[in-house]
Design an enzyme around this catalytic site. Structure first.
Site, short mmCIF file in Angstrom:
data_model
loop_
_atom_site.label_atom_id
_atom_site.label_comp_id
_atom_site.label_asym_id
_atom_site.label_seq_id
_atom_site.Cartn_x
_atom_site.Cartn_y
_atom_site.Cartn_z
N ASP A 66 0.83 -1.21 0.00
CA ASP A 66 0.00 0.00 0.00
C ASP A 66 0.87 1.25 0.00
O ASP A 66 0.66 2.18 -0.75
CB ASP A 66 -0.89 0.02 1.26
CG ASP A 66 -1.89 -1.13 1.28
OD1 ASP A 66 -2.40 -1.47 0.19
OD2 ASP A 66 -2.13 -1.69 2.37
N HIS A 110 12.50 12.59 -9.44
CA HIS A 110 12.65 11.22 -8.96
C HIS A 110 11.52 10.34 -9.45
O HIS A 110 11.22 9.31 -8.85
CB HIS A 110 12.76 11.20 -7.43
CG HIS A 110 11.60 11.87 -6.76
ND1 HIS A 110 11.50 13.24 -6.65
CD2 HIS A 110 10.48 11.38 -6.19
CE1 HIS A 110 10.37 13.55 -6.03
NE2 HIS A 110 9.73 12.43 -5.75
N ASP A 161 8.18 11.30 -10.28
CA ASP A 161 6.79 11.75 -10.19
C ASP A 161 6.75 13.22 -10.61
O ASP A 161 7.78 13.82 -10.89
CB ASP A 161 6.22 11.49 -8.78
CG ASP A 161 6.80 12.39 -7.71
OD1 ASP A 161 7.58 13.30 -8.05
OD2 ASP A 161 6.50 12.18 -6.52
N ASP A 205 13.99 19.73 -4.37
CA ASP A 205 14.64 21.01 -4.66
C ASP A 205 16.04 21.13 -4.07
O ASP A 205 16.45 22.22 -3.69
CB ASP A 205 13.77 22.14 -4.13
CG ASP A 205 13.53 22.00 -2.63
OD1 ASP A 205 13.91 20.94 -2.08
OD2 ASP A 205 13.02 22.93 -2.01
N LEU A 209 12.06 21.63 0.50
CA LEU A 209 11.17 20.47 0.56
C LEU A 209 11.94 19.27 1.10
O LEU A 209 13.04 18.97 0.63
CB LEU A 209 10.63 20.13 -0.83
CG LEU A 209 9.89 21.23 -1.57
CD1 LEU A 209 9.43 20.74 -2.93
CD2 LEU A 209 8.70 21.71 -0.75
N GLN A 219 -0.66 6.44 -5.22
CA GLN A 219 -1.36 6.91 -4.01
C GLN A 219 -0.87 6.12 -2.80
O GLN A 219 -0.68 4.91 -2.87
CB GLN A 219 -2.86 6.72 -4.17
CG GLN A 219 -3.48 7.48 -5.34
CD GLN A 219 -3.42 8.98 -5.14
OE1 GLN A 219 -2.68 9.65 -5.85
NE2 GLN A 219 -4.17 9.50 -4.20
N HIS A 244 7.82 9.68 -0.44
CA HIS A 244 9.13 9.93 -1.04
C HIS A 244 9.93 10.88 -0.16
O HIS A 244 9.39 11.88 0.32
CB HIS A 244 8.97 10.57 -2.43
CG HIS A 244 8.20 9.73 -3.40
ND1 HIS A 244 7.65 10.23 -4.56
CD2 HIS A 244 7.88 8.40 -3.38
CE1 HIS A 244 7.03 9.26 -5.22
NE2 HIS A 244 7.14 8.14 -4.52
N HIS A 262 5.23 12.15 9.84
CA HIS A 262 4.38 13.15 9.19
C HIS A 262 3.89 12.63 7.84
O HIS A 262 2.69 12.68 7.54
CB HIS A 262 5.18 14.45 9.01
CG HIS A 262 4.48 15.51 8.23
ND1 HIS A 262 3.81 16.56 8.82
CD2 HIS A 262 4.30 15.69 6.89
CE1 HIS A 262 3.27 17.33 7.89
NE2 HIS A 262 3.56 16.81 6.70
N GLU A 263 4.83 12.13 7.03
CA GLU A 263 4.44 11.66 5.69
C GLU A 263 3.48 10.48 5.77
O GLU A 263 2.56 10.37 4.96
CB GLU A 263 5.69 11.27 4.89
CG GLU A 263 6.66 12.42 4.63
CD GLU A 263 6.01 13.65 4.04
OE1 GLU A 263 5.02 13.51 3.29
OE2 GLU A 263 6.46 14.77 4.35
N HIS A 270 0.03 11.58 5.96
CA HIS A 270 -0.58 11.83 4.65
C HIS A 270 -1.00 10.51 4.00
O HIS A 270 -2.08 10.40 3.44
CB HIS A 270 0.43 12.52 3.73
CG HIS A 270 0.70 13.95 4.07
ND1 HIS A 270 -0.30 14.85 4.33
CD2 HIS A 270 1.87 14.64 4.16
CE1 HIS A 270 0.24 16.04 4.58
NE2 HIS A 270 1.57 15.93 4.49
N HIS A 318 -2.62 18.64 5.86
CA HIS A 318 -1.88 19.49 6.80
C HIS A 318 -2.80 20.13 7.84
O HIS A 318 -3.89 20.57 7.51
CB HIS A 318 -1.12 20.57 6.05
CG HIS A 318 0.13 20.04 5.42
ND1 HIS A 318 0.65 20.54 4.25
CD2 HIS A 318 0.93 19.01 5.78
CE1 HIS A 318 1.73 19.86 3.93
NE2 HIS A 318 1.93 18.93 4.84
#
Lengths: 89, 570
Positions: free
Chosen positions: B59, B69, B71, B76, B81, B93, B97, B294-295, B298, B304
């Site tokens: 998943d 990379h 996508d 940057d 980022l 989905q 990254h 954190h990621e 998401h 956020h």
């Protein structure tokens, strides 16, 4: 007395160019994280003014809503962060 | 908190993840661990489980990459980022990254995990003292083979604990060479290379050949980042060169001169003016654990938050003792419901049952010594739920035993799995020292083997043999301690120490040929510096710090969890 500092700016080879004006930085930030596109897409109106976008960004990030590109706003924009847009995913 | 439009969420609670590649900044086991802990942040408060896959589509596919990379959202370079992740769904989905132009650490400077040496893979201790000098980085001082090393305690002279630091001279990662070290010089497309290079690659990763000629042999690996290496610029992986000359002035340390962004940089040759070779200086770096947590938020469906202290706030801030903010908990529980551990765990109430337990069948006449029944508050230091790490965990007579500093607790296997104790080790096994590193029960002869340091004891009922040196078992004298043991069939036991294990033939009382073997080669996906290894109810458990990695009979890690909640049931 110390000598006055003479700052020089050098273009370093291989550096990912980040030398942009504060205004450019703000515009990039507002677009990248969805503050400008959002209203344009959702309301089919002309682009929200930068001031309104700034206010939206300031509200989202918890700083004073001045609508101006002030020091506090610039500081937030320069902070390391997640790349996921704040609005309009 | 905020969720994505349409409240995107997974339609199943057993979410899978897969780590596709690793950053050169940290040892892979530290990265595995950071991700596992980041998932645990969420599974602690909502009924989700996270299972790591090693192949196929998961998943949540996790990867490191630089700039473009694969996508539509390039990174940057350094800072700015740090990472991004997609909300739940098919395909990309749910994926996360991480920008590998960042310096990934545990948030407080380079996390340098050692290999070999005598510190069992411990992290470097900076600064450390060696022969009167203080070192804040790994050093090659005192060696002739140019291998960087560090002490893992504050004073090498006193403790003599050391290990080798990440270096391409010691190992590579990824690639196809099984982690072999670089061979210098090597030939690539007819050119000779004396160091790792990014030539031939578009992703910016440094690599080397692991034989003299890549063109012929095609074996290669990626170079681990030395903790002294610069980031970005045009000399990634090289150390700073001090002093260096910049615009005619000499610098003995990193400087922000010449830059408008205040970032510290250095030249990697003696003269920037002549060579123009530079990079950013190593810094505290970003906590992979915090960014990953954190990621993964998401990836589970949280957008956020505008609460500054929430994990889902978009800006990075390092927090030493992280705990999930109420806002994050409410967000994830809005999507998936309240979880198995929604409230802080309560201290275990002391056992008041007098011993021996009348229900117990004790064939060896070994009973816990009677302890006074008490209704007084338990000494917090004697509450197993307050302990973050045990000396050893093992199964004796089918019951899990947890040993720590002269005490042990046991988990009943028959009733409701109630924890009892503490009991005194000396009360039941008087010959043993207070710290037990490992123990196992020889089921054939009903003997109990206990290990502490480089000694071991064998109990049969109340009679004891030992202490004897573990060298008597055929183990090398360099072994400091046995950290775990696994029964393998009748009469065979795997003994774990450091990053290796040996197979012990109980009947012959000797180590089998062909050992030691590397733990991570045979038991993939578990920390190779586990301090407790044991088998319980058909699963193998590897414990490191507060966590365990559970492996099934097919040697797949099917669960990562807390010792405290899942084993002790605090």
């Amino acid at each position: 007395w110390s000598l006055p500092l003479k700052s020089v700016s050098v273009t370093f080879p291989g550096d990912i160019l980040k030398n942009m004006t504060d205004k450019q930085l703000a515009e990039n930030y507002l677009k990248r994280f969805g503050y400008i596109d959002r209203v344009y897409r959702s309301d089919f109106q002309s682009m929200m003014s930068t001031s309104k976008a700034l206010k939206s960004m300031q509200r989202q990030t918890g700083i004073e809503e001045t609508g101006e590109l002030d020091k506090a706003t610039l500081e937030v924009m320069k902070q390391p962060r997640c790349g996921v847009p704040d609005v309009g995913n | 908190y905020k969720t994505f439009d349409g409240d995107l969420k997974w339609d199943h609670n057993d979410v899978t993840y897969r780590i596709l590649n690793y950053s050169p900044d940290m040892e892979s086991s530290l990265i595995d661990d950071a991700f596992a802990r980041a998932f645990k942040v969420w599974s602690e408060v909502t009924p989700l489980t996270f299972t790591r896959l090693f192949e196929g589509t998961a998943d949540i596919m996790i990867s490191f990459g630089k700039a473009d990379h694969g996508d539509p959202y390039p990174f940057d370079g350094k800072d700015g980022l740090l990472a991004h992740a997609y909300p739940p769904g098919e395909g990309i989905q749910g994926d996360a990254h991480f920008d590998d132009d960042e310096h990934w650490t545990l948030g407080k400077g380079p996390a340098v995990k050692t290999r070999y040496g005598n510190a069992d893979g411990a992290l470097c201790h900076f600064p450390f003292m060696f022969e009167g000098n203080s070192y804040t980085t790994c050093t090659t001082e005192g060696r002739t083979d140019n291998l960087p090393w560090c002490a893992t305690t504050a004073d090498y002279n006193k403790d003599k604990k050391y290990g080798f630091c990440p270096s391409e001279l010691l190992y590579t990662f990824g690639g196809n060479a099984g982690g072999a070290e670089c061979v210098f010089p090597f030939v690539f497309q007819g050119e000779e290379y004396d160091s790792c290079t990014t030539e031939g690659r578009s992703d910016g990763y440094r690599w080397c050949a692991t034989t003299k000629n890549f063109d012929n042999d095609k074996t290669y690996g990626f170079c681990p980042t030395r903790e002294t290496a610069v980031f970005g610029g045009n000399s990634e992986g090289e150390p700073c060169h001090f002093p260096f000359v910049f615009l005619g002035k000499t610098y003995d340390s990193c400087t922000s001169e010449g830059r408008g962004d205040g970032k510290l940089w250095c030249s990697t040759t003696s003269s920037y003016d002549e060579d123009n070779k530079w990079g950013f200086c190593p810094d505290q770096g970003y906590s992979l654990f915090l960014v990953a947590a954190h990621e993964f938020g998401h990836a589970l469906g949280l957008d956020h938050s505008n609460i500054r202290d929430a994990l889902m706030y978009p800006m990075y801030v390092y927090v030493e003792n992280f705990s999930l903010h109420k806002d994050d908990i409410e967000g994830i529980q809005y999507l998936y419901g309240s979880g198995p551990h929604p409230t802080p765990p309560q201290p275990n109430t002391p056992t008041t049952t007098p011993y021996p337990d009348p229900d117990e069948t004790d064939t060896t006449d070994e009973t816990e010594p009677t302890v006074p029944t008490t209704t007084q508050p338990l000494d917090p230091t004697k509450d197993a739920c307050n302990l973050t790490k045990f000396d050893t965990i093992t199964v004796i007579q089918g019951e899990l035993h947890f040993f720590k500093d002269g005490d042990y607790w046991k988990m009943s296997s028959r009733s409701d799995g109630k924890l009892s104790g503490p009991f005194s080790i000396s009360g039941r096994w008087p010959a043993l020292p207070s710290v037990i590193d490992s123990a196992f029960e020889d089921l054939l002869n009903r003997k109990l083997y206990f290990f502490s340091g480089n000694r071991f004891w064998v109990y049969t009922g109340k009679s004891v043999l030992g202490p004897r040196s573990i060298e008597k078992l055929g183990l090398p004298s360099s072994i400091q301690k046995i950290e775990g043991s696994l029964l393998r069939g009748k009469g065979k036991v795997l003994l774990f120490s450091g990053e290796s294990f040996w197979r012990f033939d109980v009947k012959a009382q000797k180590i089998d040929k062909g050992y030691p073997r590397y733990t991570d080669v045979v038991f993939g996906g578990v920390p190779n510096d586990a301090h407790d290894v044991f088998q319980y109810k058909g699963h193998i458990y590897f414990c490191r710090d507060r966590f365990y990695w559970r492996m099934n009979s097919r040697k797949q890690v099917d669960r990562v969890g807390y010792v405290k909640y899942d084993l002790l049931r605090c």
